[in-house]
Design a protein around this motif. Structure first.
Motif, short mmCIF file in Angstrom:
data_model
loop_
_atom_site.label_atom_id
_atom_site.label_comp_id
_atom_site.label_asym_id
_atom_site.label_seq_id
_atom_site.Cartn_x
_atom_site.Cartn_y
_atom_site.Cartn_z
N SER A 97 -38.60 -45.66 49.28
CA SER A 97 -39.61 -45.47 48.25
C SER A 97 -39.05 -45.91 46.90
CB SER A 97 -40.05 -44.00 48.21
OG SER A 97 -41.12 -43.83 47.31
N ALA A 98 -39.68 -45.42 45.83
CA ALA A 98 -39.25 -45.73 44.47
C ALA A 98 -38.73 -44.46 43.78
CB ALA A 98 -40.42 -46.31 43.68
N PRO A 99 -37.78 -44.62 42.85
CA PRO A 99 -37.23 -43.45 42.17
C PRO A 99 -38.29 -42.58 41.49
CG PRO A 99 -35.85 -45.35 41.75
CD PRO A 99 -37.07 -45.86 42.47
N ARG A 100 -39.28 -43.19 40.88
CA ARG A 100 -40.31 -42.41 40.19
C ARG A 100 -41.09 -41.55 41.18
NH1 ARG A 100 -42.48 -42.95 35.03
NH2 ARG A 100 -41.29 -44.86 34.81
N ALA A 101 -41.38 -42.08 42.35
CA ALA A 101 -42.09 -41.29 43.38
C ALA A 101 -41.23 -40.13 43.86
CB ALA A 101 -42.47 -42.19 44.55
N VAL A 102 -39.92 -40.36 43.99
CA VAL A 102 -39.00 -39.28 44.37
C VAL A 102 -39.00 -38.21 43.29
CG1 VAL A 102 -36.56 -38.71 44.69
CG2 VAL A 102 -37.56 -40.67 45.89
N GLY A 103 -38.99 -38.62 42.03
CA GLY A 103 -39.05 -37.66 40.93
C GLY A 103 -40.30 -36.82 40.97
N GLY A 104 -41.43 -37.43 41.33
CA GLY A 104 -42.68 -36.68 41.47
C GLY A 104 -42.59 -35.65 42.58
N ALA A 105 -41.97 -36.02 43.69
CA ALA A 105 -41.81 -35.08 44.81
C ALA A 105 -40.87 -33.94 44.41
CB ALA A 105 -41.29 -35.80 46.04
N CYS A 106 -39.83 -34.27 43.65
CA CYS A 106 -38.91 -33.22 43.18
C CYS A 106 -39.66 -32.21 42.31
CB CYS A 106 -37.76 -33.83 42.38
SG CYS A 106 -36.55 -34.73 43.35
N GLY A 107 -40.51 -32.71 41.43
CA GLY A 107 -41.27 -31.85 40.53
C GLY A 107 -42.29 -30.98 41.23
N ARG A 108 -42.66 -31.34 42.44
CA ARG A 108 -43.64 -30.56 43.20
C ARG A 108 -43.01 -29.69 44.28
NH1 ARG A 108 -45.79 -35.37 41.89
NH2 ARG A 108 -47.73 -35.36 40.73
N PRO A 116 -32.82 -27.88 47.17
CA PRO A 116 -32.08 -28.07 45.92
C PRO A 116 -32.46 -29.30 45.09
CG PRO A 116 -30.74 -28.78 47.76
CD PRO A 116 -32.01 -28.21 48.34
N CYS A 117 -33.66 -29.27 44.50
CA CYS A 117 -34.08 -30.38 43.65
C CYS A 117 -33.19 -30.50 42.40
CB CYS A 117 -35.54 -30.25 43.28
SG CYS A 117 -36.03 -28.65 42.60
N HIS A 118 -32.49 -29.41 42.04
CA HIS A 118 -31.59 -29.48 40.89
C HIS A 118 -30.41 -30.42 41.15
CE1 HIS A 118 -30.13 -26.18 43.46
NE2 HIS A 118 -28.92 -26.52 43.05
N ARG A 119 -30.16 -30.78 42.39
CA ARG A 119 -29.05 -31.68 42.73
C ARG A 119 -29.44 -33.16 42.58
NH1 ARG A 119 -27.41 -28.47 48.22
NH2 ARG A 119 -26.87 -26.50 47.18
N VAL A 120 -30.67 -33.43 42.21
CA VAL A 120 -31.13 -34.80 42.04
C VAL A 120 -31.13 -35.14 40.55
CG1 VAL A 120 -32.94 -36.48 42.54
CG2 VAL A 120 -32.56 -34.55 44.10
N VAL A 121 -30.42 -36.20 40.20
CA VAL A 121 -30.26 -36.58 38.80
C VAL A 121 -30.64 -38.05 38.60
CG1 VAL A 121 -28.43 -34.88 38.41
CG2 VAL A 121 -27.82 -37.20 39.11
N ALA A 122 -30.87 -38.41 37.35
CA ALA A 122 -31.14 -39.81 37.02
C ALA A 122 -29.84 -40.60 37.11
CB ALA A 122 -31.72 -39.90 35.61
N THR A 124 -28.41 -42.01 34.91
CA THR A 124 -27.63 -41.70 33.72
C THR A 124 -26.91 -40.36 33.84
OG1 THR A 124 -29.53 -40.64 32.68
CG2 THR A 124 -29.18 -42.99 32.21
N GLY A 125 -27.22 -39.59 34.91
CA GLY A 125 -26.55 -38.32 35.13
C GLY A 125 -27.39 -37.09 34.90
N LYS A 126 -28.54 -37.19 34.26
CA LYS A 126 -29.35 -35.99 33.98
C LYS A 126 -30.65 -36.02 34.76
CE LYS A 126 -26.97 -33.48 31.14
NZ LYS A 126 -26.52 -32.17 31.44
N GLY A 127 -31.70 -36.57 34.16
CA GLY A 127 -33.02 -36.50 34.76
C GLY A 127 -33.72 -35.26 34.26
N GLY A 128 -34.87 -34.98 34.80
CA GLY A 128 -35.63 -33.82 34.38
C GLY A 128 -35.45 -32.65 35.32
N TYR A 129 -36.13 -31.57 35.00
CA TYR A 129 -36.15 -30.41 35.88
C TYR A 129 -37.38 -29.59 35.54
CZ TYR A 129 -34.48 -26.67 38.88
OH TYR A 129 -34.37 -25.76 39.90
N SER A 130 -38.22 -29.35 36.52
CA SER A 130 -39.49 -28.66 36.27
C SER A 130 -39.37 -27.15 36.38
CB SER A 130 -40.58 -29.17 37.21
OG SER A 130 -40.20 -28.96 38.55
N GLY A 131 -38.21 -26.65 36.77
CA GLY A 131 -38.02 -25.21 36.84
C GLY A 131 -37.97 -24.59 35.46
N PHE A 132 -38.13 -23.27 35.41
CA PHE A 132 -38.08 -22.57 34.14
C PHE A 132 -36.76 -22.87 33.44
CE2 PHE A 132 -36.85 -19.01 31.49
CZ PHE A 132 -37.97 -18.87 30.71
#
Length: 154
Positions: A97-108, A116-122, A124-132
């Motif tokens: 797939s594509a990284p953006r689609a993976v990011g969407g799945a992580c956020g959902r 462990p969606c927190h183990r997925v990073v951009a 660049t080393g960070k990326g987002g996180y939808s958790g509190f």
């Protein structure tokens, strides 16, 4: 559907089970405790062990609601070792797939921490996180995992 709220270093976490499987973990929400739900009791026990640095993975029956694609991404996240990270691009290649689609799945992801969606990073080393708490929470979880003193789990 049964619910149980457990305290954690990140604040209250509400677990939900349906028909004997864990289906959700919600941040900072309080739910009424259900009567004697074995799955929720075990999930609470394993979360306490995780936060105490005594558990690196979870062994729980779970059935998160999602699309077939999301479930493939969540399964790939479960393969990332505790204390390690993978990039959105790494997972995208793994699930074709594509990284953006993976990011969407992580956020959902309906079972953060456990899946462990927190183990997925951009890259660049960070990326987002939808958790509190966003990236602060993501960093806290990754730091916890890097410090884990692993002991055999029952």
């Amino acid at each position: 559907m049964a619910r149980l709220t457990v305290e954690s270093p990140l604040g209250p976490l509400t677990l939900t089970s349906t028909a004997g499987v864990l289906t959700a973990l919600d941040w900072r929400t309080a739910g009424a405790a259900s009567d004697n739900d074995a799955v929720l009791d075990e999930a609470a026990r394993q979360l306490r062990q995780y936060f105490d640095g005594q558990r690196a993975t979870f062994d729980l029956p779970m059935s998160p609601a999602g699309t077939p694609f999301q479930k493939r991404v969540w399964a790939a996240m479960l393969e990332i070792p505790c204390g390690r990270t993978a990039t959105y691009g790494d997972l995208a290649r793994q699930v074709d797939s594509a990284p953006r689609a993976v990011g969407g799945a992580c956020g959902r992801n309906p079972l953060p921490i456990v899946i462990p969606c927190h183990r997925v990073v951009a890259g660049t080393g960070k990326g987002g996180y939808s958790g509190f708490g966003g990236l602060t929470t993501k960093d806290w979880l990754l730091d916890l995992e890097r410090r884990l003193v692993l002991v055999p789990t029952p």
